[in-house]
Design a protein around this motif. Sequence first.
Motif, PDB file in Angstrom:
ATOM      1  N   VAL A 199     -12.644  72.960 -20.836  1.00  0.00           N
ATOM      2  CA  VAL A 199     -12.474  72.477 -18.921  1.00  0.00           C
ATOM      3  C   VAL A 199     -12.073  74.419 -18.762  1.00  0.00           C
ATOM      4  O   VAL A 199     -10.527  74.397 -19.266  1.00  0.00           O
ATOM      5  CB  VAL A 199     -11.456  71.563 -18.430  1.00  0.00           C
ATOM      6  CG1 VAL A 199     -11.332  71.627 -17.167  1.00  0.00           C
ATOM      7  CG2 VAL A 199     -12.229  70.572 -18.994  1.00  0.00           C
ATOM      8  N   ILE A 200     -12.291  74.678 -18.037  1.00  0.00           N
ATOM      9  CA  ILE A 200     -11.896  75.630 -17.467  1.00  0.00           C
ATOM     10  C   ILE A 200     -11.619  75.933 -15.546  1.00  0.00           C
ATOM     11  O   ILE A 200     -11.810  75.358 -14.870  1.00  0.00           O
ATOM     12  CB  ILE A 200     -12.602  77.365 -16.885  1.00  0.00           C
ATOM     13  CG1 ILE A 200     -13.601  77.126 -18.541  1.00  0.00           C
ATOM     14  CG2 ILE A 200     -12.355  78.689 -17.299  1.00  0.00           C
ATOM     15  CD1 ILE A 200     -13.255  77.409 -19.696  1.00  0.00           C
ATOM     16  N   ALA A 217      -2.640  68.457 -22.318  1.00  0.00           N
ATOM     17  CA  ALA A 217      -3.841  68.507 -21.425  1.00  0.00           C
ATOM     18  C   ALA A 217      -4.320  67.449 -22.107  1.00  0.00           C
ATOM     19  O   ALA A 217      -4.806  67.043 -23.155  1.00  0.00           O
ATOM     20  CB  ALA A 217      -4.609  68.981 -21.437  1.00  0.00           C
ATOM     21  N   THR A 218      -4.865  66.296 -21.554  1.00  0.00           N
ATOM     22  CA  THR A 218      -5.842  64.951 -21.966  1.00  0.00           C
ATOM     23  C   THR A 218      -6.880  65.115 -20.940  1.00  0.00           C
ATOM     24  O   THR A 218      -7.091  65.469 -19.554  1.00  0.00           O
ATOM     25  CB  THR A 218      -5.094  63.532 -21.418  1.00  0.00           C
ATOM     26  OG1 THR A 218      -4.444  63.615 -19.924  1.00  0.00           O
ATOM     27  CG2 THR A 218      -3.483  63.720 -22.108  1.00  0.00           C
ATOM     28  N   TYR A 219      -7.905  64.027 -21.362  1.00  0.00           N
ATOM     29  CA  TYR A 219      -9.002  64.006 -20.547  1.00  0.00           C
ATOM     30  C   TYR A 219      -9.327  62.671 -20.732  1.00  0.00           C
ATOM     31  O   TYR A 219      -9.397  62.290 -21.410  1.00  0.00           O
ATOM     32  CB  TYR A 219     -10.076  64.868 -21.111  1.00  0.00           C
ATOM     33  CG  TYR A 219     -10.775  64.776 -20.630  1.00  0.00           C
ATOM     34  CD1 TYR A 219     -11.375  65.561 -18.953  1.00  0.00           C
ATOM     35  CD2 TYR A 219     -12.240  64.020 -21.921  1.00  0.00           C
ATOM     36  CE1 TYR A 219     -12.695  64.985 -19.023  1.00  0.00           C
ATOM     37  CE2 TYR A 219     -13.820  63.358 -20.537  1.00  0.00           C
ATOM     38  CZ  TYR A 219     -14.042  64.260 -19.671  1.00  0.00           C
ATOM     39  OH  TYR A 219     -15.276  64.229 -18.633  1.00  0.00           O
ATOM     40  N   ARG A 220      -9.905  62.087 -19.664  1.00  0.00           N
ATOM     41  CA  ARG A 220     -10.596  60.284 -19.373  1.00  0.00           C
ATOM     42  C   ARG A 220     -11.704  60.273 -19.150  1.00  0.00           C
ATOM     43  O   ARG A 220     -12.153  61.400 -18.019  1.00  0.00           O
ATOM     44  CB  ARG A 220      -9.720  60.090 -18.185  1.00  0.00           C
ATOM     45  CG  ARG A 220      -9.791  58.284 -18.080  1.00  0.00           C
ATOM     46  CD  ARG A 220      -9.188  57.943 -17.507  1.00  0.00           C
ATOM     47  NE  ARG A 220      -9.089  56.065 -17.801  1.00  0.00           N
ATOM     48  CZ  ARG A 220      -9.517  55.370 -16.945  1.00  0.00           C
ATOM     49  NH1 ARG A 220     -10.812  55.980 -15.987  1.00  0.00           N
ATOM     50  NH2 ARG A 220     -10.407  54.383 -17.630  1.00  0.00           N
ATOM     51  N   ALA A 229      -6.422  67.537 -25.714  1.00  0.00           N
ATOM     52  CA  ALA A 229      -7.163  69.441 -25.850  1.00  0.00           C
ATOM     53  C   ALA A 229      -6.540  69.285 -26.974  1.00  0.00           C
ATOM     54  O   ALA A 229      -5.245  69.202 -27.898  1.00  0.00           O
ATOM     55  CB  ALA A 229      -6.297  69.952 -24.971  1.00  0.00           C
ATOM     56  N   THR A 230      -7.619  69.481 -28.035  1.00  0.00           N
ATOM     57  CA  THR A 230      -7.966  69.672 -29.509  1.00  0.00           C
ATOM     58  C   THR A 230      -7.576  71.327 -29.804  1.00  0.00           C
ATOM     59  O   THR A 230      -7.193  72.467 -30.340  1.00  0.00           O
ATOM     60  CB  THR A 230      -8.081  69.301 -30.759  1.00  0.00           C
ATOM     61  OG1 THR A 230      -9.261  70.246 -29.889  1.00  0.00           O
ATOM     62  CG2 THR A 230      -8.272  68.529 -30.617  1.00  0.00           C
ATOM     63  N   ALA A 244      -3.531  82.635 -14.021  1.00  0.00           N
ATOM     64  CA  ALA A 244      -4.051  82.481 -14.985  1.00  0.00           C
ATOM     65  C   ALA A 244      -5.040  81.730 -15.034  1.00  0.00           C
ATOM     66  O   ALA A 244      -5.303  80.304 -14.313  1.00  0.00           O
ATOM     67  CB  ALA A 244      -3.252  82.877 -15.974  1.00  0.00           C
ATOM     68  N   ASN A 245      -6.216  81.849 -15.738  1.00  0.00           N
ATOM     69  CA  ASN A 245      -6.837  81.266 -16.034  1.00  0.00           C
ATOM     70  C   ASN A 245      -6.348  80.128 -17.473  1.00  0.00           C
ATOM     71  O   ASN A 245      -5.796  80.743 -18.349  1.00  0.00           O
ATOM     72  CB  ASN A 245      -8.333  81.695 -16.552  1.00  0.00           C
ATOM     73  CG  ASN A 245      -9.032  82.208 -14.788  1.00  0.00           C
ATOM     74  OD1 ASN A 245      -8.707  81.684 -14.141  1.00  0.00           O
ATOM     75  ND2 ASN A 245     -10.667  82.322 -15.079  1.00  0.00           N
ATOM     76  N   ILE A 246      -7.002  79.301 -17.865  1.00  0.00           N
ATOM     77  CA  ILE A 246      -7.088  78.587 -18.980  1.00  0.00           C
ATOM     78  C   ILE A 246      -7.668  77.500 -19.234  1.00  0.00           C
ATOM     79  O   ILE A 246      -9.162  77.522 -18.370  1.00  0.00           O
ATOM     80  CB  ILE A 246      -5.586  77.695 -18.907  1.00  0.00           C
ATOM     81  CG1 ILE A 246      -5.611  76.575 -18.041  1.00  0.00           C
ATOM     82  CG2 ILE A 246      -4.245  77.946 -18.517  1.00  0.00           C
ATOM     83  CD1 ILE A 246      -5.193  75.187 -17.433  1.00  0.00           C
ATOM     84  N   SER A 247      -7.748  77.649 -20.656  1.00  0.00           N
ATOM     85  CA  SER A 247      -9.802  76.668 -20.835  1.00  0.00           C
ATOM     86  C   SER A 247      -8.981  75.489 -22.238  1.00  0.00           C
ATOM     87  O   SER A 247      -8.345  75.893 -22.810  1.00  0.00           O
ATOM     88  CB  SER A 247     -10.338  77.970 -22.180  1.00  0.00           C
ATOM     89  OG  SER A 247     -10.979  77.606 -22.436  1.00  0.00           O
ATOM     90  N   LEU A 248      -9.723  74.624 -21.807  1.00  0.00           N
ATOM     91  CA  LEU A 248      -9.126  73.518 -22.644  1.00  0.00           C
ATOM     92  C   LEU A 248     -10.591  72.947 -23.245  1.00  0.00           C
ATOM     93  O   LEU A 248     -11.430  72.641 -22.658  1.00  0.00           O
ATOM     94  CB  LEU A 248      -8.555  72.124 -21.620  1.00  0.00           C
ATOM     95  CG  LEU A 248      -7.115  72.962 -20.788  1.00  0.00           C
ATOM     96  CD1 LEU A 248      -6.850  71.999 -19.517  1.00  0.00           C
ATOM     97  CD2 LEU A 248      -5.983  73.633 -20.967  1.00  0.00           C
ATOM     98  N   ALA A 249     -10.518  72.384 -24.830  1.00  0.00           N
ATOM     99  CA  ALA A 249     -11.694  71.960 -25.440  1.00  0.00           C
ATOM    100  C   ALA A 249     -11.312  70.332 -25.337  1.00  0.00           C
ATOM    101  O   ALA A 249     -10.316  70.190 -26.044  1.00  0.00           O
ATOM    102  CB  ALA A 249     -11.766  72.571 -26.975  1.00  0.00           C
ATOM    103  N   PHE A 250     -12.635  69.643 -25.604  1.00  0.00           N
ATOM    104  CA  PHE A 250     -11.880  68.216 -25.656  1.00  0.00           C
ATOM    105  C   PHE A 250     -12.976  67.783 -26.676  1.00  0.00           C
ATOM    106  O   PHE A 250     -14.357  67.438 -25.985  1.00  0.00           O
ATOM    107  CB  PHE A 250     -12.392  67.529 -24.528  1.00  0.00           C
ATOM    108  CG  PHE A 250     -10.979  67.629 -23.569  1.00  0.00           C
ATOM    109  CD1 PHE A 250      -9.856  67.112 -23.981  1.00  0.00           C
ATOM    110  CD2 PHE A 250     -10.978  68.235 -22.497  1.00  0.00           C
ATOM    111  CE1 PHE A 250      -8.565  67.587 -22.838  1.00  0.00           C
ATOM    112  CE2 PHE A 250      -9.947  68.878 -21.680  1.00  0.00           C
ATOM    113  CZ  PHE A 250      -8.719  68.281 -21.591  1.00  0.00           C
TER     114      PHE A 250
END
Length: 279
Positions: A199-200, A217-220, A229-230, A244-250
Amino acid sequence: MPFSSVRSALAVAASLVLAGVLASGCSEDPPVSAADDDAGTVSEVDSSAQAEAADETVDLPSEEDLQEYFDAAAGYDVAQLEEARALAEPGSIAEAYVGYLAASMTAYVDGGAPGLEGTTAEREGDGYEFCPDPTDDDTCLLFENIEGRDGKIVNFTINGESLDERLSVGSKKPARAGELGSARLLYAYQSVQSGALFVIAEVRSGQEPVTVASYEATYRSPKGRQSKATEFQGPSDLGADSTANISLAFPGAEPGGTATLKFFSDDFMTEKVVELKTR
């Protein structure tokens, strides 16, 4: 906080658009159009769309343009990725793919990550291939079934997988975090290689410094399964009136769910939560 492994994360991020075997004939592809209703929502590709006319001209760009596009995807350079968008049809999967990569690499830059060494795409049969880690064939990305229209790239598969249900583009509407700031979904993509959902988002502070708690951060998922997010990239602290941009990995997350992100005031006395719908 940087990803735990820059190279492995990069290989996953790169897996969005780097697989291609050139196909000379193709049907019309549905566009990727941003949703414009709820803040933070994104569209999904209408896979049921059919060609409007059987005799419509469908053609690929020049060999030079194709090489430039896939070299940009393999090179991890934000400026080149942005330039590559002009080689794709507006609103297409191809445009969304290099847009996703550019936004992801911007998160690396914004988070202070060291420069990432890119490579170039090699012609493989009728398509293009590159390996983020030349010593590991499992990282190789093959672009095949490349489709074009009016001299622009429209769609392709990566390692035989369609991106239609894997890649979403965010709306232009920000999700507000009160006076602390806002977050706007840019892209959501499920990696062909790892299956992780990335998720960007673009985050923005208000008139005071804030902490963007990407590490919480969490994801449902659409089925209600929650994950944390790991890995993440991008700055945690934003100065006043900053972006700024952030990137989240699930890992293993199903596309189409909602990511939740917390904002904290500089003194951590105020907390606001935003939700970003990924479809």
